[in-house]
Motif scaffolding. Sequence first.
Motif, PDB file in Angstrom:
ATOM      1  N   THR A  73      57.465 -35.433  -2.085  1.00 27.80           N
ATOM      2  CA  THR A  73      56.227 -34.895  -2.630  1.00 27.80           C
ATOM      3  C   THR A  73      55.663 -33.769  -1.766  1.00 27.80           C
ATOM      4  O   THR A  73      54.840 -33.006  -2.225  1.00 27.80           O
ATOM      5  N   GLU A  74      56.086 -33.667  -0.527  1.00 33.47           N
ATOM      6  CA  GLU A  74      55.572 -32.618   0.341  1.00 33.47           C
ATOM      7  C   GLU A  74      56.602 -32.271   1.409  1.00 33.47           C
ATOM      8  O   GLU A  74      57.528 -33.034   1.678  1.00 33.47           O
ATOM      9  N   SER A  75      56.415 -31.115   2.015  1.00 32.09           N
ATOM     10  CA  SER A  75      57.327 -30.685   3.067  1.00 32.09           C
ATOM     11  C   SER A  75      57.098 -31.505   4.332  1.00 32.09           C
ATOM     12  O   SER A  75      56.006 -31.999   4.590  1.00 32.09           O
ATOM     13  N   LEU A  76      58.150 -31.610   5.119  1.00 31.85           N
ATOM     14  CA  LEU A  76      58.079 -32.294   6.404  1.00 31.85           C
ATOM     15  C   LEU A  76      58.026 -31.225   7.487  1.00 31.85           C
ATOM     16  O   LEU A  76      58.838 -30.306   7.505  1.00 31.85           O
ATOM     17  N   SER A  77      57.055 -31.338   8.418  1.00 28.81           N
ATOM     18  CA  SER A  77      56.824 -30.271   9.387  1.00 28.81           C
ATOM     19  C   SER A  77      57.199 -30.679  10.805  1.00 28.81           C
ATOM     20  O   SER A  77      56.891 -31.791  11.249  1.00 28.81           O
ATOM     21  N   PHE A  78      57.875 -29.740  11.496  1.00 27.45           N
ATOM     22  CA  PHE A  78      58.139 -29.842  12.932  1.00 27.45           C
ATOM     23  C   PHE A  78      57.518 -28.599  13.576  1.00 27.45           C
ATOM     24  O   PHE A  78      58.205 -27.600  13.801  1.00 27.45           O
ATOM     25  N   PRO A  79      56.236 -28.631  13.880  1.00 28.47           N
ATOM     26  CA  PRO A  79      55.492 -27.420  14.238  1.00 28.47           C
ATOM     27  C   PRO A  79      55.888 -26.776  15.553  1.00 28.47           C
ATOM     28  O   PRO A  79      55.594 -25.589  15.766  1.00 28.47           O
ATOM     29  N   LYS A  80      56.573 -27.505  16.469  1.00 32.79           N
ATOM     30  CA  LYS A  80      56.917 -26.949  17.777  1.00 32.79           C
ATOM     31  C   LYS A  80      58.423 -26.793  17.992  1.00 32.79           C
ATOM     32  O   LYS A  80      58.844 -26.394  19.076  1.00 32.79           O
TER      33      LYS A  80
ATOM     34  N   ASN B 159      65.643 -27.124   3.708  1.00 29.14           N
ATOM     35  CA  ASN B 159      65.041 -27.332   2.405  1.00 29.14           C
ATOM     36  C   ASN B 159      63.947 -28.385   2.518  1.00 29.14           C
ATOM     37  O   ASN B 159      64.196 -29.486   2.993  1.00 29.14           O
ATOM     38  N   GLN B 160      62.722 -28.028   2.094  1.00 27.84           N
ATOM     39  CA  GLN B 160      61.587 -28.934   2.187  1.00 27.84           C
ATOM     40  C   GLN B 160      61.332 -29.400   3.621  1.00 27.84           C
ATOM     41  O   GLN B 160      60.968 -30.549   3.867  1.00 27.84           O
ATOM     42  N   VAL B 161      61.548 -28.503   4.575  1.00 27.33           N
ATOM     43  CA  VAL B 161      61.223 -28.791   5.965  1.00 27.33           C
ATOM     44  C   VAL B 161      60.602 -27.532   6.568  1.00 27.33           C
ATOM     45  O   VAL B 161      61.112 -26.424   6.385  1.00 27.33           O
ATOM     46  N   GLU B 162      59.456 -27.685   7.226  1.00 27.48           N
ATOM     47  CA  GLU B 162      58.735 -26.560   7.798  1.00 27.48           C
ATOM     48  C   GLU B 162      59.038 -26.449   9.287  1.00 27.48           C
ATOM     49  O   GLU B 162      58.848 -27.397  10.040  1.00 27.48           O
TER      50      GLU B 162
END
Length: 219
Positions: free
Chosen positions: A94-101, A131-134
Amino acid sequence: MFGNLESLALENMHYLKAIHNGNLPRMEHVTRGVSEPALFCNLKQIIVYDCAKIKRLFSESVAKCMVNLQSLYLWSCRSLEEVISMDTQENEITESLSFPKLKEVLLDDLSRFISFRSQPNAVGLRRTLLNQVELPDMENLEISGSGSIEKILSVETPFGSPNRLWRMRVAICDNLVNIAQSNSIKLLQNLGTLVVTECMALNVIFDFEGLNVNKDYEE
């Protein structure tokens, strides 16, 4: 749990099938009135080398806490298919998964590797790496010997990620057909170095089909 763990290295674990199994207990802390999971929250580096039987590293619920992860190095794990797997109780993403660092990703000799994150209900997207990962802070991406990947970026890659990517190296990816597809090409605006070698199925590096181009730049 594992709140102080900053580096995880697994090497020459020939019978290892999983990093975790079952439903792990989730310790929580409160930030701005919101309860958040603390599992692996300080993990900065992951190294997995020569673990022949492992197919995936973390479930989606565990990966959501890895907001401080900075580097990911995966070598010679020939059964590995994905970094993040869907939680079994969920039916769709339902939403993207984020690894901000996360700044650096190195994938080498992963013959069955398909994508960073699994998408069981989106068959046509499953062989796109990002895909679908930030990954808004990623600067270096190296992929070698990953025979199942067909695309690096696609139209479903989240906007703004990985727009800080400066260096990309791709080698010996036998099923790779293009690097970036359609509007995802805009995410490579800061790319300074691109090296592509021995990708025998590659027919288009940048696929502009369907890209909205300003007429002022058309020839």
